[in-house]
Write a protein that holds these residues in place. Structure first.
Motif, PDB file in Angstrom:
ATOM      1  N   PHE A 423       0.833  -1.208   0.000  1.00  0.00           N
ATOM      2  CA  PHE A 423       0.000   0.000   0.000  1.00  0.00           C
ATOM      3  C   PHE A 423       0.864   1.252   0.000  1.00  0.00           C
ATOM      4  O   PHE A 423       0.612   2.193  -0.768  1.00  0.00           O
ATOM      5  N   ARG A 424       1.909   1.304   0.843  1.00  0.00           N
ATOM      6  CA  ARG A 424       2.755   2.509   0.883  1.00  0.00           C
ATOM      7  C   ARG A 424       3.527   2.687  -0.421  1.00  0.00           C
ATOM      8  O   ARG A 424       3.771   3.822  -0.860  1.00  0.00           O
ATOM      9  N   LYS A 425       3.908   1.601  -1.050  1.00  0.00           N
ATOM     10  CA  LYS A 425       4.563   1.704  -2.345  1.00  0.00           C
ATOM     11  C   LYS A 425       3.601   2.255  -3.397  1.00  0.00           C
ATOM     12  O   LYS A 425       3.983   3.064  -4.255  1.00  0.00           O
ATOM     13  N   ILE A 426       2.344   1.824  -3.306  1.00  0.00           N
ATOM     14  CA  ILE A 426       1.324   2.321  -4.228  1.00  0.00           C
ATOM     15  C   ILE A 426       1.101   3.821  -4.016  1.00  0.00           C
ATOM     16  O   ILE A 426       0.973   4.587  -4.977  1.00  0.00           O
ATOM     17  N   VAL A 427       1.059   4.266  -2.771  1.00  0.00           N
ATOM     18  CA  VAL A 427       0.914   5.693  -2.479  1.00  0.00           C
ATOM     19  C   VAL A 427       2.072   6.471  -3.100  1.00  0.00           C
ATOM     20  O   VAL A 427       1.880   7.532  -3.702  1.00  0.00           O
ATOM     21  N   GLN A 428       3.278   5.942  -2.953  1.00  0.00           N
ATOM     22  CA  GLN A 428       4.453   6.598  -3.539  1.00  0.00           C
ATOM     23  C   GLN A 428       4.322   6.676  -5.060  1.00  0.00           C
ATOM     24  O   GLN A 428       4.626   7.713  -5.678  1.00  0.00           O
ATOM     25  N   PHE A 429       3.873   5.598  -5.665  1.00  0.00           N
ATOM     26  CA  PHE A 429       3.706   5.589  -7.118  1.00  0.00           C
ATOM     27  C   PHE A 429       2.649   6.598  -7.553  1.00  0.00           C
ATOM     28  O   PHE A 429       2.865   7.374  -8.495  1.00  0.00           O
ATOM     29  N   GLU A 430       1.505   6.597  -6.880  1.00  0.00           N
ATOM     30  CA  GLU A 430       0.425   7.515  -7.246  1.00  0.00           C
ATOM     31  C   GLU A 430       0.856   8.969  -7.105  1.00  0.00           C
ATOM     32  O   GLU A 430       0.603   9.802  -7.985  1.00  0.00           O
ATOM     33  N   ALA A 431       1.517   9.290  -5.995  1.00  0.00           N
ATOM     34  CA  ALA A 431       1.818  10.688  -5.676  1.00  0.00           C
ATOM     35  C   ALA A 431       2.977  11.258  -6.488  1.00  0.00           C
ATOM     36  O   ALA A 431       2.926  12.412  -6.924  1.00  0.00           O
ATOM     37  N   LYS A 432       4.011  10.459  -6.705  1.00  0.00           N
ATOM     38  CA  LYS A 432       5.219  10.999  -7.332  1.00  0.00           C
ATOM     39  C   LYS A 432       5.456  10.509  -8.763  1.00  0.00           C
ATOM     40  O   LYS A 432       6.266  11.092  -9.487  1.00  0.00           O
ATOM     41  N   HIS A 433       4.733   9.466  -9.179  1.00  0.00           N
ATOM     42  CA  HIS A 433       4.987   8.919 -10.510  1.00  0.00           C
ATOM     43  C   HIS A 433       3.750   8.911 -11.413  1.00  0.00           C
ATOM     44  O   HIS A 433       3.876   8.596 -12.597  1.00  0.00           O
ATOM     45  N   ARG A 434       2.582   9.228 -10.863  1.00  0.00           N
ATOM     46  CA  ARG A 434       1.380   9.291 -11.697  1.00  0.00           C
ATOM     47  C   ARG A 434       0.699  10.659 -11.611  1.00  0.00           C
ATOM     48  O   ARG A 434       0.329  11.237 -12.628  1.00  0.00           O
ATOM     49  N   LEU A 435       0.516  11.167 -10.403  1.00  0.00           N
ATOM     50  CA  LEU A 435      -0.132  12.458 -10.192  1.00  0.00           C
ATOM     51  C   LEU A 435       0.456  13.572 -11.062  1.00  0.00           C
ATOM     52  O   LEU A 435      -0.298  14.324 -11.699  1.00  0.00           O
ATOM     53  N   PRO A 436       1.783  13.732 -11.125  1.00  0.00           N
ATOM     54  CA  PRO A 436       2.319  14.861 -11.911  1.00  0.00           C
ATOM     55  C   PRO A 436       1.934  14.797 -13.383  1.00  0.00           C
ATOM     56  O   PRO A 436       1.540  15.812 -13.975  1.00  0.00           O
ATOM     57  N   TYR A 437       2.040  13.611 -13.979  1.00  0.00           N
ATOM     58  CA  TYR A 437       1.922  13.497 -15.432  1.00  0.00           C
ATOM     59  C   TYR A 437       0.474  13.328 -15.887  1.00  0.00           C
ATOM     60  O   TYR A 437       0.081  13.900 -16.909  1.00  0.00           O
ATOM     61  N   TYR A 438      -0.294  12.555 -15.153  1.00  0.00           N
ATOM     62  CA  TYR A 438      -1.672  12.292 -15.561  1.00  0.00           C
ATOM     63  C   TYR A 438      -2.633  13.394 -15.132  1.00  0.00           C
ATOM     64  O   TYR A 438      -3.567  13.745 -15.850  1.00  0.00           O
ATOM     65  N   ILE A 439      -2.391  13.993 -13.955  1.00  0.00           N
ATOM     66  CA  ILE A 439      -3.343  14.957 -13.406  1.00  0.00           C
ATOM     67  C   ILE A 439      -2.808  16.386 -13.453  1.00  0.00           C
ATOM     68  O   ILE A 439      -3.414  17.269 -14.059  1.00  0.00           O
ATOM     69  N   LEU A 440      -1.678  16.650 -12.809  1.00  0.00           N
ATOM     70  CA  LEU A 440      -1.233  18.029 -12.620  1.00  0.00           C
ATOM     71  C   LEU A 440      -0.841  18.708 -13.937  1.00  0.00           C
ATOM     72  O   LEU A 440      -1.165  19.879 -14.150  1.00  0.00           O
ATOM     73  N   HIS A 441      -0.148  18.003 -14.808  1.00  0.00           N
ATOM     74  CA  HIS A 441       0.222  18.612 -16.085  1.00  0.00           C
ATOM     75  C   HIS A 441      -1.014  18.869 -16.951  1.00  0.00           C
ATOM     76  O   HIS A 441      -1.056  19.828 -17.720  1.00  0.00           O
ATOM     77  N   ARG A 442      -2.017  18.005 -16.814  1.00  0.00           N
ATOM     78  CA  ARG A 442      -3.286  18.231 -17.518  1.00  0.00           C
ATOM     79  C   ARG A 442      -3.986  19.476 -16.989  1.00  0.00           C
ATOM     80  O   ARG A 442      -4.431  20.330 -17.755  1.00  0.00           O
ATOM     81  N   VAL A 443      -4.084  19.593 -15.663  1.00  0.00           N
ATOM     82  CA  VAL A 443      -4.728  20.763 -15.058  1.00  0.00           C
ATOM     83  C   VAL A 443      -3.972  22.034 -15.434  1.00  0.00           C
ATOM     84  O   VAL A 443      -4.580  23.060 -15.761  1.00  0.00           O
ATOM     85  N   ASP A 444      -2.647  21.970 -15.411  1.00  0.00           N
ATOM     86  CA  ASP A 444      -1.840  23.134 -15.779  1.00  0.00           C
ATOM     87  C   ASP A 444      -2.138  23.571 -17.211  1.00  0.00           C
ATOM     88  O   ASP A 444      -2.371  24.753 -17.485  1.00  0.00           O
TER      89      ASP A 444
END
Length: 579
Positions: A423-444
């Motif tokens: 679970f903690r590895k998944i949190v790390q993946f979601e927050a630092k390896h998926r959130l920036p590219y899939y969500i934040l760059h899209r919102v930007d």
């Protein structure tokens, strides 16, 4: 918020005006170019704070700096390091004094969302590029021997040529697997993007990348304390409501955006909240919850509607705004939302992105945390990330362009991430390896296309650090998810909003991709055209999916068809060729 670009080690300056024009929506108020001995810095400004004294580049003792975004703790840093400020100075004025005092790792002291470029003319125009701890603000770059260019958007890279628009057909499979292109390598072979919490140094020949750890991540609380989290969330919202231009909040009806909107309304000028939904009656409609929150907090509620007959033109404009394709079905509503916010005269919008990723808010994360069979739960988690199921991709895409080993490699990548549990590895993946590219760059991209700065309180290191000290059970259990966020919202939001079942914000695309809807007509017109992707996408399989969805619509089919349509339109809007 602004936009920036630069070019070093090349004499290709014929595209400077083109670069400025392509970034003008994100910086309509002022455009500047600084020519240096071996290169140039370009900046387009969206004025938010320091309206009179915020022109860039900044200059200090032979160093030049441009930056985009916000540094929210700039006043505290000025006091701590004795930096002289003048009335009306913008937050970016602290950057070069901090660099002078602390060196290249000064960035560790910043709490904000930013991308920074610093050139030291005393060291032969040595260039250093920075991005924040979750890469809210993307920095795309292209490096070849003796030359480096960078920009806030790929199209604005000063040396982005026609040949750079040729991409691998396998990029479609990667996109279908993850809904976006994750990681440093973009879909364009010659273009990369800075990863979170990194800085790149270019000395005129070589480019090297270093990682840093933000100060808040190095000074973690001893244990989880809801009062401390509440204080830091409130501080983040207070920082982000500070603007010399009109601001608002987005309000989906979910707990994250609702909490931010209510906290923001405690500050002057943050009375307005915007919700977006689609024309027609759909069971996924959450506007009732958004209205409930607005009434509870006495917000001025604005309802934005995505009209059916506007889908085709919105899709094309949306795809034009995206540097890379993104399969999120609600890209369209996001684009329409910021269009309405801009039309209403607002330049700042506070949003709720990031809470799910750092605090365990997705169903797939909870399933991993609570599953008895962890390996199978991880496999299900990986399947859930896809826009197009692997079984369909195997039929839809040319076999030579399909990577059937991705799941094994991703599982090994996640296995190697920090964390004491899956679970903690998944949190790390979601927050630092998926959130920036899939969500934040899209919102930007979609907000800046309308000259609106989207601010994300949950993505500040001072906020998300609290998740790092929580035990797994303090984040999620069988009955609840992102528990710290719910604890912060208790007593702030209506009980009905707290008790409602979490639902992702989706476009009801499966129901719309049927005869009678303009989006269906647009889809069929696109299929009948000279599609760029039909060299590696099986048209008959695609038509079979469309036919099946017409009679038995499902989310999986709708998302798959939508993913192909967006990729095709994106490729057409950006004049992409494939090999």
């Amino acid at each position: 918020m602004c936009r920036m670009f630069g070019l070093f080690g090349s004499n290709k300056r014929n595209k400077i005006i083109e670069c400025i024009e392509s970034l003008k929506a994100g910086g309509p108020d002022e455009q500047n170019v600084r020519f240096l001995r071996t290169g140039l810095l370009g900046h387009t400004r969206l004025s938010i704070n320091g309206l009179l004294n915020g022109s860039q580049p900044y200059t200090l003792d032979g160093r030049h700096c441009i930056f985009v975004g916000e540094i929210y703790n700039h006043k505290e840093l000025s006091a701590t390091y004795g930096i002289t400020r003048h009335p009306g100075d913008a937050d970016g004025s602290v950057i070069l004094p901090l660099f002078e005092r602390l060196g290249p790792r000064f960035v560790e002291e910043l709490d904000g969302m930013f991308a920074i470029a610093i050139v030291d003319t005393r060291q032969n125009d040595k260039l250093t590029l920075y991005t924040d701890s979750v890469a809210v603000k993307p920095v795309y770059y292209k490096h070849s021997p003796g030359c480096l260019s960078f920009a806030s958007e790929i199209e604005a890279l000063p040396d982005f040529e026609k040949d750079d628009r040729t991409i691998q057909a396998s990029g479609f499979d990667t996109y279908g697997t993850f809904r976006a292109c994750l990681g440093a390598q973009t879909i364009f072979p010659n273009v990369k993007v800075l990863e979170p919490a990194t800085y790149l140094t270019f000395d005129g020949e070589r480019a090297s990348i270093d990682h840093y750890v933000p100060s808040p991540e190095r000074s973690l609380p001893e244990r989880y304390d809801v009062a401390a989290l509440e204080a830091d969330v409130s501080q983040a919202v207070a920082w982000m409501t500070n603007a010399e231009v009109p601001g608002c909040s987005t309000l989906s009806g979910g707990i994250d955006s609702s909490l931010i909107a209510v906290l923001a309304n405690r500050h002057p000028g943050m009375l307005n909240a915007f919700n977006v939904w689609y024309e027609g009656a759909w069971q996924e409609d959450e506007t009732a919850y958004a209205k409930m929150v607005a009434e509870h907090a006495q917000l001025r509620y604005h309802q934005v509607t995505v009209e059916n007959d506007r889908f085709p033109s919105l899709i094309e404009r949306m795809c034009r705004a995206l540097s890379q394709p993104n399969a999120a079905a609600h890209c369209l509503s996001t684009f329409r939302l910021y269009e309405a916010i801009s039309s209403g005269g607002f330049r700042v919008a506070l949003v709720g992105e990031g809470a799910d990723d750092f605090f365990g808010g997705y169903d797939r994360m909870v399933h991993v945390a609570t599953a008895f069979e962890q390996e199978e739960a991880l496999s299900a988690y990986i399947r859930d990330l896809a826009a197009i199921p692997s079984t369909l991709r195997a039929r839809l895409i040319d076999p030579e362009a399909v990577d059937m080993q991705y799941a094994m490699r991703l599982k090994e990548f996640i296995r190697g991430l920090p964390g004491s549990s899956w679970f903690r590895k998944i949190v790390q993946f979601e927050a630092k390896h998926r959130l920036p590219y899939y969500i934040l760059h899209r919102v930007d991209a979609l907000s800046m296309a309308h000259s609106v700065e989207a601010r994300v309180p949950f993505c500040l290191p001072s906020v998300y650090r609290h998740a790092a000290v929580c035990e797994d059970r303090q984040l999620v259990n069988q009955q609840a998810r992102k528990r710290p966020i719910y604890e912060c919202a208790r007593g702030v939001l209506p009980s009905a909003v707290l008790a409602r079942r979490k639902q992702p914000f989706l476009l009801p695309i499966a129901g719309m991709l049927r005869p009678g809807f303009p989006i269906f007509d647009y889809l069929m017109d696109t299929v009948r055209s000279s599609c760029r992707t039909f060299d590696f996408v099986n048209k008959d399989v695609l038509l079979g999916c469309i036919e099946e969805n017409m009679h038995r619509p499902t989310t999986a089919l709708g998302n798959s068809i939508w993913a192909w349509l967006i990729f095709e339109v994106w490729a057409n809007e950006h004049d992409i060729t494939f090999r």
